[in-house]
Write a protein that holds these residues in place. Sequence first.
Motif, PDB file in Angstrom:
ATOM      1  N   ASP A 153      -3.672  -9.377   2.141  1.00  0.00           N
ATOM      2  CA  ASP A 153      -4.958  -9.525   2.618  1.00  0.00           C
ATOM      3  C   ASP A 153      -5.586  -8.165   2.420  1.00  0.00           C
ATOM      4  O   ASP A 153      -7.055  -8.196   2.472  1.00  0.00           O
ATOM      5  N   LYS A 154      -4.861  -7.003   2.809  1.00  0.00           N
ATOM      6  CA  LYS A 154      -5.689  -5.928   2.641  1.00  0.00           C
ATOM      7  C   LYS A 154      -5.907  -5.276   1.175  1.00  0.00           C
ATOM      8  O   LYS A 154      -6.252  -4.059   1.159  1.00  0.00           O
ATOM      9  N   LEU A 155      -5.360  -5.931   0.282  1.00  0.00           N
ATOM     10  CA  LEU A 155      -5.550  -5.658  -1.097  1.00  0.00           C
ATOM     11  C   LEU A 155      -6.751  -6.115  -1.681  1.00  0.00           C
ATOM     12  O   LEU A 155      -6.832  -7.466  -1.619  1.00  0.00           O
ATOM     13  N   THR A 156      -7.397  -5.783  -2.929  1.00  0.00           N
ATOM     14  CA  THR A 156      -8.323  -6.324  -3.525  1.00  0.00           C
ATOM     15  C   THR A 156      -7.208  -7.392  -4.813  1.00  0.00           C
ATOM     16  O   THR A 156      -6.254  -7.154  -4.843  1.00  0.00           O
ATOM     17  N   ARG A 157      -8.018  -8.436  -5.418  1.00  0.00           N
ATOM     18  CA  ARG A 157      -7.481  -8.918  -6.445  1.00  0.00           C
ATOM     19  C   ARG A 157      -6.658  -8.057  -7.262  1.00  0.00           C
ATOM     20  O   ARG A 157      -5.493  -8.485  -7.760  1.00  0.00           O
ATOM     21  N   VAL A 158      -7.234  -7.196  -7.845  1.00  0.00           N
ATOM     22  CA  VAL A 158      -6.722  -6.294  -8.954  1.00  0.00           C
ATOM     23  C   VAL A 158      -5.695  -5.456  -8.236  1.00  0.00           C
ATOM     24  O   VAL A 158      -4.404  -5.471  -8.835  1.00  0.00           O
ATOM     25  N   GLU A 159      -5.771  -5.009  -7.117  1.00  0.00           N
ATOM     26  CA  GLU A 159      -4.719  -4.175  -6.474  1.00  0.00           C
ATOM     27  C   GLU A 159      -3.574  -4.923  -6.227  1.00  0.00           C
ATOM     28  O   GLU A 159      -2.350  -4.761  -6.403  1.00  0.00           O
TER      29      GLU A 159
ATOM     30  N   SER B  99       0.484 -12.979   3.002  1.00  0.00           N
ATOM     31  CA  SER B  99      -0.254 -12.699   4.063  1.00  0.00           C
ATOM     32  C   SER B  99      -0.220 -13.491   5.351  1.00  0.00           C
ATOM     33  O   SER B  99      -0.475 -14.869   5.098  1.00  0.00           O
TER      34      SER B  99
ATOM     35  N   ARG C  28       0.743  -1.090  -0.201  1.00  0.00           N
ATOM     36  CA  ARG C  28      -0.101  -0.047   0.042  1.00  0.00           C
ATOM     37  C   ARG C  28       0.894   1.464   0.051  1.00  0.00           C
ATOM     38  O   ARG C  28       0.400   2.368  -0.525  1.00  0.00           O
TER      39      ARG C  28
END
Length: 283
Positions: free
Chosen positions: A201-207, A228, A169
């Motif tokens: 785990d704090k990201l979406t699949r796209v991110e 993660s 992030r």
Amino acid sequence: MGFYNGASPGFLTTLIFALGAFIFMSTKPSAAPVSGAAAPLTPPPVTPMGWMHTARFLTTAAQLHHLPPIEVPEIAFVGRSNAGKSTCINTLTQQKQLAYASKRPGRTQHINLFSLGKQGLTDAVLADLPGYGYAAVPKQDKIRWQRVMANYLVTRENLKGIVLLCDPRLGLTELDEVLLDVIRPRVEEGLKFLILLTKADKLTRVEGAKALSIARLQAGGGEAKLFSALKKQGVDEVAQLLWDWSHEAPSDAAQSPTAAQTALGHEPGNASGSEQAEPPSED
């Protein structure tokens, strides 16, 4: 006596033959087990995760000259103070408190070594280097540890690989970029390198896919993976990679220092927010 006196010669002959056969069969060696019989038990093969679980504390050092000379491969974990370094090591080794996770990032200022190997034998070592870049640490301590880390990464002769942990992030900060400049010559000569994107785990699949693509470009010949600790994502893959690094044939990577050795000794500016205070989180 009456029994033997009344027995016929043929009966006695048959009886003697049967007794001889019984004695012969009793003394004959046992035959080999038939096909399909249970084979002798053999120890199960060592798995990368099982190997990681053997990690145990070896020593700690405040200066490079305090580190013991070690011949087995050594793998260093580096990263910003709140990138999740200690949590990553504890997750990989399946031990909750092997690496110390401070609630005040940047306060751990020692190089901690952990040995790997079954039955008291050491076939590899993990090195947990102090986190860097946290604003609460006094400036002189930052500079001192930046120099110690640079010297370690350039001169440690048995260093086999480096795992750079990064919060995707935030991306790679200025200090991370400086570290990449320090190790780039050794990576080009064969030193293994992995950018590990923690807290995936704090990201979406796209991110996650986007962050992984960027990290692969920044790795410069190394690898990049999502990780993660919470969801155990990437744990088996990283354990396998560290196993492969530690058990391959020795390389001829040069160990001599370069001009980049002192790069981390210069206090960077505040570009990219690299020295902005951050809330305490996992180390």
